[in-house]
Design an enzyme around this catalytic site. Sequence first.
Site, mmCIF file in Angstrom:
data_model
loop_
_atom_site.group_PDB
_atom_site.id
_atom_site.type_symbol
_atom_site.label_atom_id
_atom_site.label_comp_id
_atom_site.label_asym_id
_atom_site.label_seq_id
_atom_site.Cartn_x
_atom_site.Cartn_y
_atom_site.Cartn_z
ATOM 1 N N ILE B 12 0.832 -1.204 0.000
ATOM 2 C CA ILE B 12 0.000 0.000 0.000
ATOM 3 C C ILE B 12 0.873 1.263 0.000
ATOM 4 C CG2 ILE B 12 -1.759 1.308 1.281
ATOM 5 C CD1 ILE B 12 -2.829 -1.274 0.076
ATOM 6 N N GLY B 112 -6.051 -1.812 8.434
ATOM 7 C CA GLY B 112 -5.592 -2.851 9.344
ATOM 8 C C GLY B 112 -5.564 -2.419 10.805
ATOM 9 N N SER B 141 -10.895 -0.712 4.965
ATOM 10 C CA SER B 141 -10.013 -1.690 4.305
ATOM 11 C C SER B 141 -10.375 -1.777 2.822
ATOM 12 C CB SER B 141 -10.171 -3.048 4.970
ATOM 13 O OG SER B 141 -11.472 -3.531 4.731
ATOM 14 N N CYS B 142 -9.595 -2.527 2.061
ATOM 15 C CA CYS B 142 -9.793 -2.546 0.608
ATOM 16 C C CYS B 142 -11.189 -3.017 0.223
ATOM 17 C CB CYS B 142 -8.712 -3.389 -0.074
ATOM 18 S SG CYS B 142 -8.612 -5.083 0.491
ATOM 19 N N ASN B 143 -11.648 -4.111 0.800
ATOM 20 C CA ASN B 143 -12.970 -4.605 0.455
ATOM 21 C C ASN B 143 -14.055 -3.612 0.823
ATOM 22 O OD1 ASN B 143 -13.340 -7.202 -0.808
ATOM 23 N ND2 ASN B 143 -12.187 -8.082 0.886
ATOM 24 N N ARG B 170 -9.584 -12.758 -2.208
ATOM 25 C CA ARG B 170 -8.274 -13.250 -2.634
ATOM 26 C C ARG B 170 -7.452 -13.389 -1.363
ATOM 27 N NH1 ARG B 170 -6.214 -10.340 0.196
ATOM 28 N NH2 ARG B 170 -4.715 -8.615 -0.054
ATOM 29 N N HIS B 218 -5.446 -11.965 -7.549
ATOM 30 C CA HIS B 218 -5.801 -10.738 -8.275
ATOM 31 C C HIS B 218 -7.212 -10.245 -8.020
ATOM 32 C CE1 HIS B 218 -2.097 -11.270 -10.382
ATOM 33 N NE2 HIS B 218 -2.496 -12.273 -11.101
ATOM 34 N N GLN B 301 -7.349 -5.204 -4.863
ATOM 35 C CA GLN B 301 -7.003 -4.973 -3.459
ATOM 36 C C GLN B 301 -5.764 -4.127 -3.217
ATOM 37 O OE1 GLN B 301 -6.415 -7.954 -4.943
ATOM 38 N NE2 GLN B 301 -4.301 -8.449 -4.475
#
Lengths: 340, 340, 340, 340
Positions: B12, B112, B141-143, B170, B218, B301
């Site tokens: 990141i 996180g 977070s990414c999701n 993933r 991915h 992500q």
Amino acid sequence: MVKVGVVGYGVIGQRLADGVALQEDMQLVGVADVAPTLSIKALKERGMPYNLYNALADNQKLFDDAGIPVSGTLEELVDECDILLDATSAGVGAKNRKLYEKYGRKAVFQGGEKNDIADVFFHGYANYEKGLGKQFLKLTSCNTTGLIRAVDCLDRAVGVEKIAITIIRRVADPGDYHRGLTNALQMDKAPNHQAVDLMTIMPHIDATGILVHTPVTHGHIITIVATTKKKIEKQDALRLFKEHQRIRVVRIADGFLGNASLFRYARDLGNPRGDMYEIAIWDESIVNSGDDIMFAVNIPQEAVVIPETMDAVRAAMEMQTDRLEALSLTNKYLGMGRWK
Amino acid sequence: MVKVGVVGYGVIGQRLADGVALQEDMQLVGVADVAPTLSIKALKERGMPYNLYNALADNQKLFDDAGIPVSGTLEELVDECDILLDATSAGVGAKNRKLYEKYGRKAVFQGGEKNDIADVFFHGYANYEKGLGKQFLKLTSCNTTGLIRAVDCLDRAVGVEKIAITIIRRVADPGDYHRGLTNALQMDKAPNHQAVDLMTIMPHIDATGILVHTPVTHGHIITIVATTKKKIEKQDALRLFKEHQRIRVVRIADGFLGNASLFRYARDLGNPRGDMYEIAIWDESIVNSGDDIMFAVNIPQEAVVIPETMDAVRAAMEMQTDRLEALSLTNKYLGMGRWK
Amino acid sequence: MVKVGVVGYGVIGQRLADGVALQEDMQLVGVADVAPTLSIKALKERGMPYNLYNALADNQKLFDDAGIPVSGTLEELVDECDILLDATSAGVGAKNRKLYEKYGRKAVFQGGEKNDIADVFFHGYANYEKGLGKQFLKLTSCNTTGLIRAVDCLDRAVGVEKIAITIIRRVADPGDYHRGLTNALQMDKAPNHQAVDLMTIMPHIDATGILVHTPVTHGHIITIVATTKKKIEKQDALRLFKEHQRIRVVRIADGFLGNASLFRYARDLGNPRGDMYEIAIWDESIVNSGDDIMFAVNIPQEAVVIPETMDAVRAAMEMQTDRLEALSLTNKYLGMGRWK
Amino acid sequence: MVKVGVVGYGVIGQRLADGVALQEDMQLVGVADVAPTLSIKALKERGMPYNLYNALADNQKLFDDAGIPVSGTLEELVDECDILLDATSAGVGAKNRKLYEKYGRKAVFQGGEKNDIADVFFHGYANYEKGLGKQFLKLTSCNTTGLIRAVDCLDRAVGVEKIAITIIRRVADPGDYHRGLTNALQMDKAPNHQAVDLMTIMPHIDATGILVHTPVTHGHIITIVATTKKKIEKQDALRLFKEHQRIRVVRIADGFLGNASLFRYARDLGNPRGDMYEIAIWDESIVNSGDDIMFAVNIPQEAVVIPETMDAVRAAMEMQTDRLEALSLTNKYLGMGRWK
């Protein structure tokens, strides 16, 4: 400026186009494909940095419907170029060859075609001279290209008599949905074609080997057991590999844990697509086996043949008659070895 | 020019640094890390485009041995910046926060960290105003970031009452060797934290869901069953998604067969690292389920949180007080929506 | 009847228990483990065909809560047995050894333990005689066990001087969630421990090799380049392998395409768990490399050590002093070679 | 004793044969296939527990060369049976149907055939009565079979109005080399056929959903969001599932971490091939979503249709006219629910 066209804009074709665009003594006339694939759509989203030629007249409407500007037909591209880099699907090159002949153009075919498509089976480092002035050259496949780099490097220094190789082959490229393997290793009949192909180019070497397909997408790994004329110690082999412009020596201890580390590293370098032209050899993989030397090589399957294809253009067009001069120019324009 | 530092130069952190470098109204002072990792070695091979600060005094010798130039300590970086983007491993941010407080600096933490590390749990589209002028913000977070983009898009148009999501996650990033899954799907306890996190930011929505880990690298795929206040037909949802600057509507029929097609497409675009900032929604996945609407979203992500983190800098530093103005600037500098 | 106990009821322990139960001259007293794992729960669902002993007093409540009947403590099991097969996690065996010593019992440890835990590093085919009457034996690991079977087979016929091996290692067992690899190959430092271990047992052979981890669960594949004292042709090697009771020669042409075909075949045989005791050698993989011979072996990692562990019991307990007589009994009771 | 033949001895056919052999009121006359596949070779290695019939006259020499005894032709098998279980490749069943008609025999086809091949699209639990006395029945596919078990269970208790499902589909069976996916998730067009098929059998339910292929081999996972006529709380749903003879409720806390844990557990049970007839539902996956209920189901794709196919024989042959009596006999002979 040598005028170059790329026929087939897939995994290899795209990278060939980028590679040609970087050669300051070549001009990329354009690229050709048969349909508005995702790669062509990406070209459009990028603003058409390369001219596109339609290789299948019947599909013109598909390009129009997708709003993709077309600069002409494949035949027109052939006419405008000195040399064509054919990166079409296996078998199509044989058909295209007739078109190249019709216009008296030269061409370089990729490893998927049969050997008899070309006048010479070519590798920049191993047999540059054989390609000089030839009309049709065929490159070695990705594995063989990388393999020969490493073997030729040893061979020129201490003489290689015999190799026994194990190819741990990646089964698909990232994004491939038409082929794949799930939780399985797959055997090929021995000897593998890469060993046989190497002997075509380096007939003084006795080569054989076993190939196993593995369910990964980022790079093949080949282990090589080489019997040399003169025994070579690990440190000397290491030095030879480190000096080679198309080999990157890496260490597990530095975090290069496997093929995926190399892909990540290339991405971290900001390389377009996360591509890498160099093969990698792991320092910690090099061991003597009696008087033989054994080591492991990583082959970045998508980009590894680009430098040798540039070499092939130089040979076919006689841009340089000296092998080392030609290789050196290719390397310079691709930025290889810059980091050494 | 707002002075920005990036703390932690991993997956990141690298992308945050690149993202800041693209914002014309921000200045990237430098990046900090604790050791000469592969990512730092890649930075060196690139010629040190960003200044590097050492975040662990004891490791200075490691940087020296690797020949990597260091511009100062983490504390010096903090001193020189207006705001820090903390992308360290989970848990480290809490420790770093004390340093940011010591110098009175602002900071944005990644998903996180625990929620209580920050004054506000932030998403550029959903609650930009809540971040205005705050000292410490925590990103989703990414999701959750990608999920909220899609849900917020519907919510502003027709009102979302309830969602039930299935996250097909993933399990590792490309190049990860410290975690992985082989030929297995893994269940998490329901409800997943992403649904719970969404409710923190969008408290008027009842959200729950199930998360299943899959052995791929991915991009996550999330299916969403959304109950809206006003029934929305597929074509209307499609139009909304197509207009959104951070959503890319794709079609299976065009060759976008799954998450790996999107990764390949981003590579074909020549995007550094093959990164993509947009989430994707498949046209053919959108279906009505009674009065509900169901569809599937792809979350890249590694890069998806970069735009919202840029938004967070804008909010915290009060660079723009208007939500749409801020989002629009972030999008412009990152080149998002350019292709629409 | 020799009284045998199995300590540790995991992947290997379960199969050891089944293997002992099949030996008509051994009695399985029971199995021990520290907690009601899934394997223990499966034992319960099967109606407790084996007596279970609790190896961790503190966990008795866990067994009670799960309704699992316990026949005694680990110490009681040790007391009741002549010999213990220790299949605990790496490192635990060293602790257990003290208990075995306290009761003057013999024990066979698995490959995960350090070599100095035992009086002899054992392989049924290669050094049966060295195990005769010893108190503590350590088996070779799964890869080494299978590797030695093949190498010993050649060695006894034509003499093996040197081997260079490439291990394509499966990274997890089916059902493993605590380890895994996703879309990556991982390198180990050369030489791999299997080559080094082989030399401990067969000190007259010069062995080295490279190990690469692959993201699959069904069986390792090893390629072996063997330098023999007397050159051996493919057909002769094939005949030797076909005659061996613990080797199964298979053909790609018959549908044995890789490791997963072998797992499926074992399942189709109705073998409990789809287990196979034999290693497999692919007919089409055998090639001469100059005067050397090269071939590929499949190692079914979960079950391959069971026969050699039975041999170890026979040696330690001096049930048979003749190597071939012992091997032959193990093979008979396990049903090996029946199909030849 | 009803005389049953199995046509097609692949993944499903083998398991059907084993299933019939366990039914005390059925007699397995034999199995038929077109060539000496690995599965047929395994049958031979097992000593031909089932009679084999050759389904392709031209291939008789292949069977002879492989030393495999053949009891007759497919036509002879059909003649000797009351009912045929057709588990041939998709499309072949339609051809075979003519043969069954010629002899006036009944037949049960598997999910790969088109619906119009049969008089009724059948599921033992959901519409047993519709199959009574019919000549041709078609089973639901593996996913639909498992899905209907769970939905029917809820439907009979509280009424199901609507479901939205996400199928996380395994892409190949263990041992498959003709299909696979590597590091990719693949989207199908919504709605998936399983939802559509469910509505054919349960027309009072509104069903839709999204299917995503994943690169694993051990079992599909389906998440279901069900809108019920009467709201059902988690504890009540849990109780219903626990009482069902073909559902196994499992807990992550007990070590059932995912689909691979279930496969391992079935292997640890010593089940032939590691097969499991039950679907599994994770306790910790069950959550309320507003008034809806959401949960995750595991489908063991290789064996799940065996019980419902046995039910189909019972219905077609009118062995039992009462649904529950028939299901109960199938369950008893297959050993299902024994462990409850």
